[in-house]
Design a protein around this motif. Structure first.
Motif, PDB file in Angstrom:
ATOM      1  N   THR B 217      10.515 -13.862 -53.955  1.00 47.14           N
ATOM      2  CA  THR B 217       9.456 -14.811 -52.398  1.00 47.14           C
ATOM      3  C   THR B 217      10.207 -16.054 -53.295  1.00 47.14           C
ATOM      4  OG1 THR B 217       7.567 -15.633 -54.717  1.00 47.14           O
ATOM      5  CG2 THR B 217       7.495 -13.142 -53.097  1.00 47.14           C
ATOM      6  N   GLY B 218       9.981 -17.117 -51.916  1.00 44.39           N
ATOM      7  CA  GLY B 218      10.513 -18.420 -52.093  1.00 44.39           C
ATOM      8  C   GLY B 218      11.227 -18.657 -50.786  1.00 44.39           C
ATOM      9  N   PRO B 219      12.391 -20.345 -51.130  1.00 41.52           N
ATOM     10  CA  PRO B 219      13.059 -20.747 -50.430  1.00 41.52           C
ATOM     11  C   PRO B 219      13.939 -19.305 -49.986  1.00 41.52           C
ATOM     12  CG  PRO B 219      13.534 -21.490 -52.365  1.00 41.52           C
ATOM     13  CD  PRO B 219      12.315 -20.870 -52.425  1.00 41.52           C
ATOM     14  N   ASP B 220      14.827 -19.728 -49.077  1.00 39.30           N
ATOM     15  CA  ASP B 220      15.440 -18.602 -48.515  1.00 39.30           C
ATOM     16  C   ASP B 220      17.092 -18.271 -49.934  1.00 39.30           C
ATOM     17  OD1 ASP B 220      14.820 -17.891 -46.082  1.00 39.30           O
ATOM     18  OD2 ASP B 220      16.446 -18.987 -44.885  1.00 39.30           O
ATOM     19  N   ASP B 221      17.643 -19.751 -50.393  1.00 38.35           N
ATOM     20  CA  ASP B 221      19.047 -20.079 -51.395  1.00 38.35           C
ATOM     21  C   ASP B 221      17.913 -18.724 -52.740  1.00 38.35           C
ATOM     22  OD1 ASP B 221      17.258 -22.064 -51.863  1.00 38.35           O
ATOM     23  OD2 ASP B 221      18.721 -23.157 -52.414  1.00 38.35           O
ATOM     24  N   GLU B 222      17.021 -18.774 -52.635  1.00 38.33           N
ATOM     25  CA  GLU B 222      16.295 -18.166 -54.260  1.00 38.33           C
ATOM     26  C   GLU B 222      16.553 -17.228 -53.912  1.00 38.33           C
ATOM     27  OE1 GLU B 222      13.612 -20.258 -56.060  1.00 38.33           O
ATOM     28  OE2 GLU B 222      14.909 -22.322 -55.502  1.00 38.33           O
ATOM     29  N   GLY B 248       1.119 -22.962 -49.408  1.00 33.74           N
ATOM     30  CA  GLY B 248       1.378 -23.639 -50.937  1.00 33.74           C
ATOM     31  C   GLY B 248       2.089 -23.068 -52.025  1.00 33.74           C
ATOM     32  N   ASP B 249       2.119 -23.285 -52.901  1.00 33.48           N
ATOM     33  CA  ASP B 249       3.062 -22.762 -53.689  1.00 33.48           C
ATOM     34  C   ASP B 249       2.249 -21.820 -54.256  1.00 33.48           C
ATOM     35  OD1 ASP B 249       4.470 -25.039 -53.601  1.00 33.48           O
ATOM     36  OD2 ASP B 249       3.581 -26.162 -54.970  1.00 33.48           O
ATOM     37  N   ALA B 284      -8.419 -13.235 -51.427  1.00 31.98           N
ATOM     38  CA  ALA B 284      -8.712 -14.390 -50.453  1.00 31.98           C
ATOM     39  C   ALA B 284      -8.006 -15.432 -51.173  1.00 31.98           C
ATOM     40  CB  ALA B 284     -10.534 -14.501 -51.071  1.00 31.98           C
ATOM     41  N   GLN B 285      -7.622 -14.982 -53.215  1.00 31.64           N
ATOM     42  CA  GLN B 285      -6.674 -16.428 -53.027  1.00 31.64           C
ATOM     43  C   GLN B 285      -5.588 -16.946 -52.840  1.00 31.64           C
ATOM     44  OE1 GLN B 285      -8.520 -15.551 -57.544  1.00 31.64           O
ATOM     45  NE2 GLN B 285      -7.019 -16.738 -57.214  1.00 31.64           N
ATOM     46  N   ARG B 286      -4.913 -15.696 -51.978  1.00 29.39           N
ATOM     47  CA  ARG B 286      -3.717 -16.145 -51.366  1.00 29.39           C
ATOM     48  C   ARG B 286      -4.256 -16.027 -49.503  1.00 29.39           C
ATOM     49  NH1 ARG B 286      -2.011 -11.062 -51.453  1.00 29.39           N
ATOM     50  NH2 ARG B 286      -3.223 -10.041 -52.923  1.00 29.39           N
ATOM     51  N   ALA B 287      -4.952 -16.356 -48.956  1.00 27.16           N
ATOM     52  CA  ALA B 287      -5.125 -16.287 -47.298  1.00 27.16           C
ATOM     53  C   ALA B 287      -4.283 -17.173 -46.941  1.00 27.16           C
ATOM     54  CB  ALA B 287      -6.386 -16.358 -47.961  1.00 27.16           C
ATOM     55  N   GLY B 288      -3.660 -17.761 -45.610  1.00 29.01           N
ATOM     56  CA  GLY B 288      -3.233 -18.248 -45.188  1.00 29.01           C
ATOM     57  C   GLY B 288      -4.109 -19.734 -44.871  1.00 29.01           C
ATOM     58  N   ARG B 293      -5.269 -13.668 -42.557  1.00 26.10           N
ATOM     59  CA  ARG B 293      -3.732 -12.385 -43.674  1.00 26.10           C
ATOM     60  C   ARG B 293      -2.818 -13.464 -43.134  1.00 26.10           C
ATOM     61  NH1 ARG B 293      -6.688  -7.411 -40.753  1.00 26.10           N
ATOM     62  NH2 ARG B 293      -7.290  -6.044 -43.200  1.00 26.10           N
ATOM     63  N   ILE B 294      -1.719 -13.391 -44.313  1.00 25.97           N
ATOM     64  CA  ILE B 294      -0.627 -14.330 -43.571  1.00 25.97           C
ATOM     65  C   ILE B 294       0.283 -13.242 -44.821  1.00 25.97           C
ATOM     66  CG2 ILE B 294      -0.516 -15.355 -45.968  1.00 25.97           C
ATOM     67  CD1 ILE B 294       0.829 -17.512 -44.431  1.00 25.97           C
ATOM     68  N   ASP B 295       1.563 -13.114 -44.255  1.00 29.70           N
ATOM     69  CA  ASP B 295       1.991 -11.839 -44.509  1.00 29.70           C
ATOM     70  C   ASP B 295       2.693 -11.703 -46.474  1.00 29.70           C
ATOM     71  OD1 ASP B 295       2.326 -10.765 -42.667  1.00 29.70           O
ATOM     72  OD2 ASP B 295       4.392 -10.878 -41.833  1.00 29.70           O
ATOM     73  N   GLN B 296       3.084 -12.646 -47.130  1.00 27.57           N
ATOM     74  CA  GLN B 296       3.249 -12.758 -48.307  1.00 27.57           C
ATOM     75  C   GLN B 296       4.797 -12.145 -48.939  1.00 27.57           C
ATOM     76  OE1 GLN B 296      -0.317 -11.930 -49.259  1.00 27.57           O
ATOM     77  NE2 GLN B 296      -0.461 -14.586 -48.871  1.00 27.57           N
ATOM     78  N   LYS B 297       5.322 -12.061 -47.931  1.00 25.68           N
ATOM     79  CA  LYS B 297       7.109 -11.821 -47.848  1.00 25.68           C
ATOM     80  C   LYS B 297       7.720 -12.566 -49.102  1.00 25.68           C
ATOM     81  CE  LYS B 297       7.716 -10.274 -43.629  1.00 25.68           C
ATOM     82  NZ  LYS B 297       7.436 -10.745 -41.511  1.00 25.68           N
ATOM     83  N   TRP B 298       8.693 -11.630 -49.653  1.00 23.74           N
ATOM     84  CA  TRP B 298       9.214 -10.434 -49.152  1.00 23.74           C
ATOM     85  C   TRP B 298       8.184  -9.461 -50.697  1.00 23.74           C
ATOM     86  CZ3 TRP B 298      10.796  -8.452 -44.885  1.00 23.74           C
ATOM     87  CH2 TRP B 298      11.522  -9.341 -43.869  1.00 23.74           C
ATOM     88  N   THR B 299       7.156  -9.776 -50.463  1.00 23.93           N
ATOM     89  CA  THR B 299       6.257  -8.510 -51.619  1.00 23.93           C
ATOM     90  C   THR B 299       6.558  -7.531 -50.900  1.00 23.93           C
ATOM     91  OG1 THR B 299       4.092  -9.383 -51.303  1.00 23.93           O
ATOM     92  CG2 THR B 299       5.066 -10.703 -52.977  1.00 23.93           C
TER      93      THR B 299
END
Lengths: 606, 606
Positions: B217-222, B248-249, B284-288, B293-299
């Motif tokens: 997870t995170g920015p492309d370069d990571e 957010g974070d 719920a703590q990860r909702a958009g 719902r929001i995908d939370q890639k790349w889990t």
């Protein structure tokens, strides 16, 4: 004279017959070899099963039928019990008990897990071993490391009663298996390396009430010896037979611990067991008032007692004034009508740590045969067998191997056997098919240097450093031997790389089976020792081979799980268990063959 | 846009061929089935051995050839490796390694015992398991619980280098097996239940120097995704494909841990692995930002990467916005020229925790098949397989089974599969003889109640209580199934009483072998699942079956040693490992069948 307790006055040497009902149940269990009802197989401790489905012709086809991990890592001595459709499996500390249903895929019917203070481990000299459960009249008897004796309902695992037999704070621990005779259950105590004064105690199987306690050392009324009627080598022992063989109060720290397998003979109604070494190991601290050797009775002895009263019928000391830690606790095997030097005797055969194989008339305690069962034995040149001699029954000690004569802080070299004896707790077996005994032996020598040690309650009380190794010029450290107890001769001998610390099973199939420290399970031909089967179990074997039959099929099994004194380097790490007792070179190399882990392996024919 | 690292710019999607020499050695090892050179058997993770000495006709005659206790009690996942005449045995924490000499009675050539801070055990969610050693070019790679990756000299056990891959104080632990491709050794990280942000790291096999790290997870370069060239379902993933699917974070505590078995395909030079659940479990703590719902890639995704650069070629997310702890880490099995709906594909087959069996074209990441491999699965009605659809590749979530829609502090009932998935880490096998996959499955459902949890470094970060049990109306909790990955259909299914937590072996002899939690080792006919052999090992089996040949004789083996998540109640006592995660009823009863104890059992024909 110290006054004897009233029990002695009233009962004396008269054999009391055990209550009939519970006795019958137990005897019935023992005589049906579908079961394996006691650690010793039977009261004679012959370890001979009449099962013959597996025999010399087909034993090579044995296969692992099933296995069971116990969930405990350290040394697994003893064997399971099999009573009907249930197998009872035990473990070293924490002394778990599993009841497995042989009718239903070995499912765990119940599991008993005692609560014990783990600090007891610190006072267990030679790994956290337990030599097994015993069965009697619907009860399973567990002797915990902390000395608690528990009676469990064999069907449910429910605690029926428990008693505390000793005090680990004084170094008293429980490792031995009980002996159940009728309504009496008897149990000893370990701790010879902690200055424990050994004893045997009897409890009522129905209530756990203490019936009697017999110490190994001390005044007559505490050792339950009758000066007139308790015999040794055909003579009354006389007054204070123990006390007068000690200097001052040393008998209170005397050793004479009791932790080997016991036997019982119904005709004479006597139990037979051995006592451990005098303590401390540094013999100089136990010298007589004149500075010379003194016997230190009844350590390193065989004692025959009435199970109901505890009174001793006779006693015989194998190693007076022990200078080498030659405990006398090894099992007593009873055989009837043995022809010894032209006469028939009901004998007791005992393979002592000191390297002599003894055959005694078990009614009289008369010594018939005492010969070396390991040719390496050199601490003694022999035992006097002349009943007319003043030294009848005594070993002649080789001066050069006397750690006492050589003195404290002197390293006496090349003493054979080593301190763990030519045999230790690992029980031998007898086969009526051959009339021979099959003895798992240690083939090792030692350098031993005694030093002065102060007694401190609950602390090691040894006073010696030592190292152990194979006899000079040899590289193997164990043998399985076949022994003729009527002549005191080795009939055949099979070399093993390490101590053979596993008890032997004999069967009507003509085989003798046992395990090795590397983890091999082996069956050999009783006739000539020819290896007929060999299979590698998960860990080194210090358990005893056993057999049972279920649904018409014979099974043979053994615990593996390396440890015990023989494997203490592996079991407790390479550090020694207590200061001053180096395990030395005798154990080197075992770690290249096996790792810890307790499990049961059971074999059958395809 | 965040700037990509220079490596991406330079290398992009161009396949780099691995250095020839070390690669050749390793490939040679893998292609000789006398060996078992990697946990997955081969880079395709097919777990298919070409050995056929043991086959459907004679497997019923298998016998235990030898056994080895590891000296460690808890859950034993993975398998040994066999390279030439040496077998490498590993254990759970403390992560011992034994090299056994197959030419000399399985003597221990060397033993490696890492020094690790035992406090790491407290942050191991699901027992102290280790999924095995890996071999490459004369080195044995051990991934320790404390995340240290060690390269050992295969001949001597000497440490060649070691690196610390993560920090147990943050909940990062090591349980997965590495993957060695040429001069690159790659390893992931565990800790999805502790708010760990998952990653894969590559090291130089010669020096231990870190080559790259790719977060899940995170920015492309990571995460080493190229917005233009990294594809998903046939389209470029675009800029910040991960970041923009998080609020957010939260991605910093994102989960996406990496601990399953990995694969590699030489032609495309891509490694394939899966990522774990989004964390915490309480969705719920990860909702958009909109509360939806929001995908939370790349889990919960499959990622294909270049082993030399780490750059992702493609990715596919099986379970967007995971609400059930459906990690995507299960192994990827590579098969060439599979006929799917009339076209040939080089495919990747993956049996996800979420209960769907996926077949993808492994060059393009195109989704070909996604069907339920456990009929009980009910959290989703199906996966959209229409490449033209806007929801292509997405599962349709059943509202009634959505722990998110039902909300925190509401117990959602009867969700299937349970949180440990229709399959977990236990690897499936493929057989080219039948074209079928043999899948060890869990057959269980759950009630799950999410609750709010605060993140605290190194503390459990779950936010859910649950209980697990067999699907309503059923009483068994596992199946071994044969699966047709070209059609997504179960061909046959064998019931097992408990989760099948053991990896399957297939061989050219037409058999499929695996273990059960009760401790049975079984071999069945690949064609129809008919049970051909069954033997009880010392403890429950969560290890993977494997095969090797030595001195002309084929052997089949497996670790027993109950534990892992499936046996955590036994392994760590009945208490749960961490607060808020009740293991529930799904494990009830296993303690009636088996006890702890790690050992290896090896079978052969008589």
């Amino acid at each position: 004279m110290r006054r004897m307790g009233p029990a002695i006055v009233l009962v004396g040497m008269v054999a009391m017959s055990a209550p009939a009902m519970s006795m019958d149940t137990l005897v019935k269990c023992h005589t049906d070899d579908q079961n394996w009802c006691m650690q010793q197989h039977d009261y004679s401790a012959q370890r001979y099963s009449t099962l013959d489905q597996v025999n010399t012709k087909n034993v090579g086809s044995l296969q692992v039928a099933w296995t069971f991990s116990t969930g405990v890592l350290r040394g697994h001595e003893g064997s399971p019990l099999v009573v009907g459709n249930t197998m009872y499996v035990h473990t070293p500390f924490p002394n778990l008990v599993y009841a497995l249903n042989l009718d239903d895929d070995k499912k765990i019917i119940w599991k008993y897990e005692p609560k014990q203070d783990p600090s007891v481990i610190a006072v267990m000299c030679c790994d956290t071993v337990n030599r097994g459960l015993q069965y009697g009249d619907g009860k399973i008897y567990l002797h915990q490391a902390d000395t608690t004796l528990v009676a469990l309902d064999a069907k449910t695992g429910r605690e029926l009663w428990k008693v505390v037999n000793g005090d680990p704070k004084r170094g008293e621990t429980g490792t031995g298996a009980a002996l159940v005779v009728g309504d009496v259950v008897m149990i000893g105590v370990s701790g010879g390396e902690f200055g424990v004064r050994g004893f045997m105690t009897a409890y009522d199987t129905n209530t756990g009430t203490r019936l009697w306690r017999a110490y190994s050392t001390g005044p007559d009324d505490e050792i339950l010896f009758d000066p007139e009627k308790t015999m040794s080598l055909g003579k009354p022992v006389g007054e204070n037979s123990s006390l007068k063989t000690w200097s001052g109060d040393q008998w209170k720290l005397g050793g004479g611990s009791v932790w080997g397998y016991m036997s019982w003979g119904p005709k004479l109604n006597l139990i037979y067991y051995g006592t451990g070494n005098a303590s401390p190991w540094n013999a100089a601290q136990r010298a007589g008032p004149d500075g010379k050797r003194i016997d230190q009775k009844w350590t390193a002895s065989i004692i025959a007692r009435n199970p109901q009263t505890g009174i001793a019928a006779w006693a015989y000391q194998m190693t007076p004034f022990d200078e080498w830690n030659y405990d006398g606790v090894n099992e007593m095997i009873l055989v009837d009508n043995m022809d010894v030097k032209g006469s028939k005797h009901n004998v007791l055969v005992h393979f002592d740590r000191n390297g002599f194989g003894y055959t005694l008339d078990r009614a009289t305690g008369e010594l018939l045969v005492a010969e070396k069962y390991d040719p390496a034995v050199n601490w003694s040149t022999g035992v006097d067998l002349d009943p007319k001699s003043e030294t009848y029954g005594r070993p002649a000690v080789a001066d050069s191997k006397s750690t006492f004569l050589n003195g404290a802080d002197v390293n006496t070299l090349d003493i054979c056997p080593a301190t763990l004896g030519a045999k230790d707790q690992q029980p031998a077996a007898y086969s009526p098919k051959t009339g021979l005994f099959y003895v798992p032996t240690n083939h090792a020598c030692m350098d031993l240097e005694p030093f002065k040690i102060e007694y401190s309650v609950g602390q090691p009380y040894v006073g010696a450093t030592l190292s152990m190794y194979p006899p000079r010029g040899e590289s193997h450290m164990g043998n399985l031997i076949a022994w003729d107890a009527s002549t005191g001769k080795i009939v055949w001998s099979n070399k093993e790389q390490f101590y053979v610390w596993s008890g032997v099973l004999t069967t009507a199939g003509g085989i003798a089976c046992y395990g090795t420290l590397e983890g091999y399970f082996k069956c050999v031909d009783q006739k000539d020792g020819k290896e007929l089967y060999k299979n590698k179990t998960p860990s080194g074997i210090i358990g005893n081979a056993f057999a049972y039959q279920h649904d018409g099929r014979q099974y043979i099994g053994v615990y593996s799980g390396v440890g015990g004194w023989a494997g203490i380097g592996l079991a407790a790490g390479l550090a020694t268990q207590y200061e001053g007792l180096s395990m030395g070179g005798g154990f080197l190399g075992l770690h290249e063959y096996t790792a810890l882990g307790g499990s049961l392996t059971v074999w059958s024919l395809p």
